[in-house]
Design an enzyme around this catalytic site. Structure first.
Site, short mmCIF file in Angstrom:
data_model
loop_
_atom_site.label_atom_id
_atom_site.label_comp_id
_atom_site.label_asym_id
_atom_site.label_seq_id
_atom_site.Cartn_x
_atom_site.Cartn_y
_atom_site.Cartn_z
N GLU A 52 -5.72 -8.09 -0.98
CA GLU A 52 -6.09 -7.92 0.43
C GLU A 52 -7.52 -7.42 0.47
O GLU A 52 -7.87 -6.43 -0.19
CB GLU A 52 -5.17 -6.94 1.17
N GLU A 98 0.80 -1.23 0.00
CA GLU A 98 0.00 0.00 0.00
C GLU A 98 0.83 1.28 0.00
O GLU A 98 0.39 2.31 0.51
CB GLU A 98 -0.97 0.00 1.19
#
Length: 799
Positions: free
Chosen positions: A274, A191
């Site tokens: 995810e 991320e």
């Protein structure tokens, strides 16, 4: 045919079923509404993408930590529920954090290389977990991803996108090989964007180091990576799989899970690399939607849940997320979440390498509010499984199947999970077998269910059960001499840095606990205070002394932590007391809050302690009195009542490599009981015993504060009593909405409550908070437990 970009047609035919008014209970002459009927055409010759499996993540961070410290019997049961095929969640992919000595959500995972060139392939617990997963499922796939990295990368510049990081990842890959683990997939930086050239160099390094079969996933973030892949051929060639996070939204209901046209046109597999971040029970409906809708809406062929298990302390932010909850290793207590069973509705009926059937996947009645379905077929095109979810449906409906194209037209088996039930007996149940007639059959679908219709066999539901909850008693001691399951000592979980048992320094024999990260890591979180510390123990501890021997390896400040309570999200604060002691002899008694505001309660300077020598430091918390000792001499004290209970811990206020030994916790004098009303943060309302009754099962309710005897409670050692009865969670429930009542005191965890500094009361067994539903102020409103949310309807002032 692999992951070619194919048109997505869903042949969903709607047919109106006959309305039988009498059967539906309609009045004479009134026609009842016809239930939705959906025809699902299951043709083995129809195309679809390759299914890449359903998995979960251990990491990001520390969410699996306590699993290794469970008693062997319960530890094996939990591992079976996660990984054993035909038993529980039957996970098909395990995504592992590549530790970087830095907090990555609810803890820090240790690096294999704290300092450059010194590689220890046994560091941490991810290798142990991966080995356990592989032992249960030899076909499980492994996926590595970094959240942070050790501070020596790029000479401490903080730049992740360097050759140093690639070399570090190659060392990690080498460690995986030493543990006889094959890493199937490797990512970049979780991320935190991407560097196109770096990924190209990573691909070359994998090939040159003999890991050419490992596929690269990018960028574990959003869909923008697909845009760059579409315009940059070299970058596109380097990336094998497009992995995005939370394509259905974050912390929502996951009703819509789109990708982009650009991503779909790449001809690469698209993954929800995810998803989740959902409560093990309350989040199950969202997970059920997403596993299906990732493919229907976005052509994503893998769903990976964050995290794999909530094996972390309940004072951490995401303490109930995952497949199961396991936060009490000393008692062996655990609970299997319903997320396990909605996951099993896919993983036990289709394997990676199966293919979706596009024409047999879509929305019931063409309406996403009625539910969704996906169908997968085996590589030999004989078996098939259709997974159906009706999370948002409001009435029964019918699915009519028509099977052809070489697929089996024999008996089908129906498994179901009723997410409207709190009874485990209603989850993942083999409900019936159906024999098709010429390939046709029908199934009635109830609202709030997940169904799987399959021609396969071999499924099962684990039968292991958890022992009862129990406190971790005091006194407690750890000399760090006995090897733990992993390189972290038993029950200690690191929040920053890396605390590892090593050979003692300072001329002391045996092993000691050392903070190993010698420089600030490349961080993932953004907390304003990121110093290393590690915590352990029972959040119900109240009056006790924490002590430890300490060795300053260099000029630095160590700390003992006490009454460690709620942590701010991503370690952005901690409710706790700290005794900080420097090698210079300077000391302070401090308290911190969940925003890392630190208040010094007392301070001073004792005789300089120096470096290279051992000293004993202790912090005593007795009611509101805090006392600091160094080498058996009281150096100061303070009075503060902010925190009444919590865990213990050790720390270093900077990235120095100091040591600890002979960690001890000694009980103090129990606090006296407190008697009086329990008032709500909603003005003028109190917790009330309905009718001032002492009968088991009496309702506990909200009522205007009137000073009546029904509102007099006694608070003592984690229990609330009225007329000799305990405030009890009905039926030992652990799900949102479970009512509370009065019951004979039995010492059970459903009768234990931990006050939080924000005024909430957290149930020891459930981890949920005492709650006034919908912030009602009507007299007689029944109280319940619910996910802790800091609302005024969950804030109480104890006697």
């Amino acid at each position: 045919m692999g992951h070619r970009s194919l048109p997505f047609f869903c042949r969903v035919a709607l047919s109106a079923a006959l309305a039988v008014a009498g059967a539906l209970g309609a009045a004479p002459g009134v026609q009842a509404a016809a239930p939705t009927s959906t025809t699902i055409t299951v043709d083995g010759t129809d195309p679809g993408l390759t299914f890449d499996g359903v998995g979960a993540i251990s990491g990001g961070g520390g969410n699996s930590r306590l699993l290794a410290d469970y008693p062997p019997r319960q530890r094996n049961q939990l591992l079976d529920y996660l990984f054993k095929p035909g038993y529980g969640a039957s996970l098909q992919t395990l995504k592992l954090e590549i530790g970087g000595d830095t907090n990555s959500t609810d803890g820090a995972e240790p690096s294999i290389e704290h300092t450059k060139g010194v590689v220890d392939c046994d560091n941490g617990y991810e290798w142990w977990l991966a080995e356990q997963a592989k032992a249960r499922n030899p076909h499980i796939r492994f996926y590595g991803l970094a959240w942070g990295a050790p501070g020596w990368i790029d000479n401490g510049s903080g730049n992740f996108w360097t050759q140093d990081t690639i070399d570090y990842l190659m060392s990690w890959m080498g460690c995986a090989a030493k543990h006889h683990l094959t890493v199937d997939y490797l990512g970049g930086w979780n991320e935190r964007g991407y560097d196109k050239t770096w990924y190209e160099h990573l691909k070359a390094a994998l090939v040159s180091h003999g890991h050419g079969a490992t596929k690269i996933v990018a960028a574990d973030s959003d869909w923008s990576v697909a845009d760059d892949m579409a315009t940059d051929p070299a970058f596109k060639k380097a990336v094998d799989i497009v992995g995005v996070h939370y394509p259905c939204g974050y912390l929502g209901s996951f009703t819509s899970c789109p990708s982009t046209a650009t991503a779909q046109a790449l001809g690469k597999p698209l993954w929800a690399s995810e998803n989740g971040s959902e409560d093990a029970n309350a989040g199950a409906p969202a997970v059920a939607r997403a596993i299906n809708r990732d493919y229907i809406d976005g052509r994503m062929t893998s769903y990976i849940n964050w995290p794999v298990i909530a094996a972390l302390y309940p004072n951490l932010s995401f303490s109930s997320d995952g497949m199961s909850i396991a936060n009490q290793p000393w008692s062996g207590r655990y609970s299997i979440g319903t997320t396990t069973w909605v996951t099993a509705q896919t993983t036990q009926f289709a394997q990676p390498g199966w293919h979706y059937i596009d024409a047999a996947s879509g929305y019931l009645g063409g309406n996403r509010a009625e539910g969704s379905f996906v169908t997968l077929k085996s590589p030999d095109k004989r078996d098939y499984s259709t997974v159906i979810e009706t999370m948002d449906a409001t009435a029964p409906q019918t699915a009519r199947f028509a099977v052809s194209g070489g697929l089996s037209t024999g008996k089908v088996h129906v498994w179901a999970t009723d997410l409207g039930s709190t009874r485990s007996a209603d989850w993942f149940v083999h409900t019936q077998d159906i024999t098709p007639s010429h390939g046709h059959y029908a199934l009635t679908l109830k609202p709030g269910y997940v169904y799987t219709v399959t021609t396969t066999t071999g499924q099962g539901k684990g039968t292991a059960t958890s022992p009862a909850s129990a406190p971790l008693g005091l006194p407690y001691a750890d000399t760090f001499q006995r090897p733990a399951t992993t390189t972290s000592p038993k029950y200690f979980t690191d929040m920053n840095g890396a605390f590892q048992t090593v050979r003692c320094g300072g001329g002391r024999a045996g092993t000691c606990l050392r903070q190993m990260a010698a420089s600030t890591p490349i961080r993932w979180t953004d907390e304003p205070y990121d110093a290393p510390y590690t915590i352990m123990g029972d959040g119900d501890w109240t009056n006790y002394t924490v002590s430890a021997d300490t060795l300053f390896e260099q000029s630095s400040t160590i700390e003992l932590l006490g009454r460690v309570n709620q942590q701010g999200r991503n370690n952005n604060g901690l409710n706790a007391y700290h005794l900080r002691v420097s090698d210079t002899g300077a000391w302070s008694l401090d308290k911190s809050d969940t925003n890392w505001n630190v208040t010094t309660l007392a301070s001073g300077t004792a005789t300089a302690l120096g470096t290279g020598r051992w000293h004993t430091v202790s912090l005593t918390m007795q009611d509101t009195t805090l006392t600091a000792e160094i080498d058996g001499r009281v150096v100061g004290s303070a009075t503060d009542g902010s925190f009444t209970n919590g865990q213990a811990g050790l720390g270093v206020t900077g990235y120095q490599t100091d040591e600890f030994d002979n960690f001890k916790l000694t009980p103090g004098t129990p606090a006296p009981p407190h008697v009086g009303p329990i008032t709500s943060a909603l003005p003028g309302t109190c917790v009330d015993d309905a009718g001032d009754s002492a009968v088991d099962g009496t309702a506990v309710q909200l009522w205007d504060c009137d000073g009546a005897a029904s509102q007099v409670w006694t608070w003592s050692n984690g229990t609330l009593t009225h007329d000799g009865k305990c405030l009890d969670v009905t039926g030992q429930g652990t799900t949102d909405g479970t009512l509370v009542e009065l019951w004979d005191c039995n010492g059970g965890p459903n009768q234990q409550w931990t006050p939080q500094p924000d005024g909430t009361l957290k149930g020891t067994q459930s981890g949920l908070c005492l709650d006034d539903p919908a912030a009602g102020v009507t007299n007689g409103t029944r109280l319940e437990i619910w996910d802790c949310n800091d609302g005024a309807n969950q804030q109480w002032k104890l006697p």
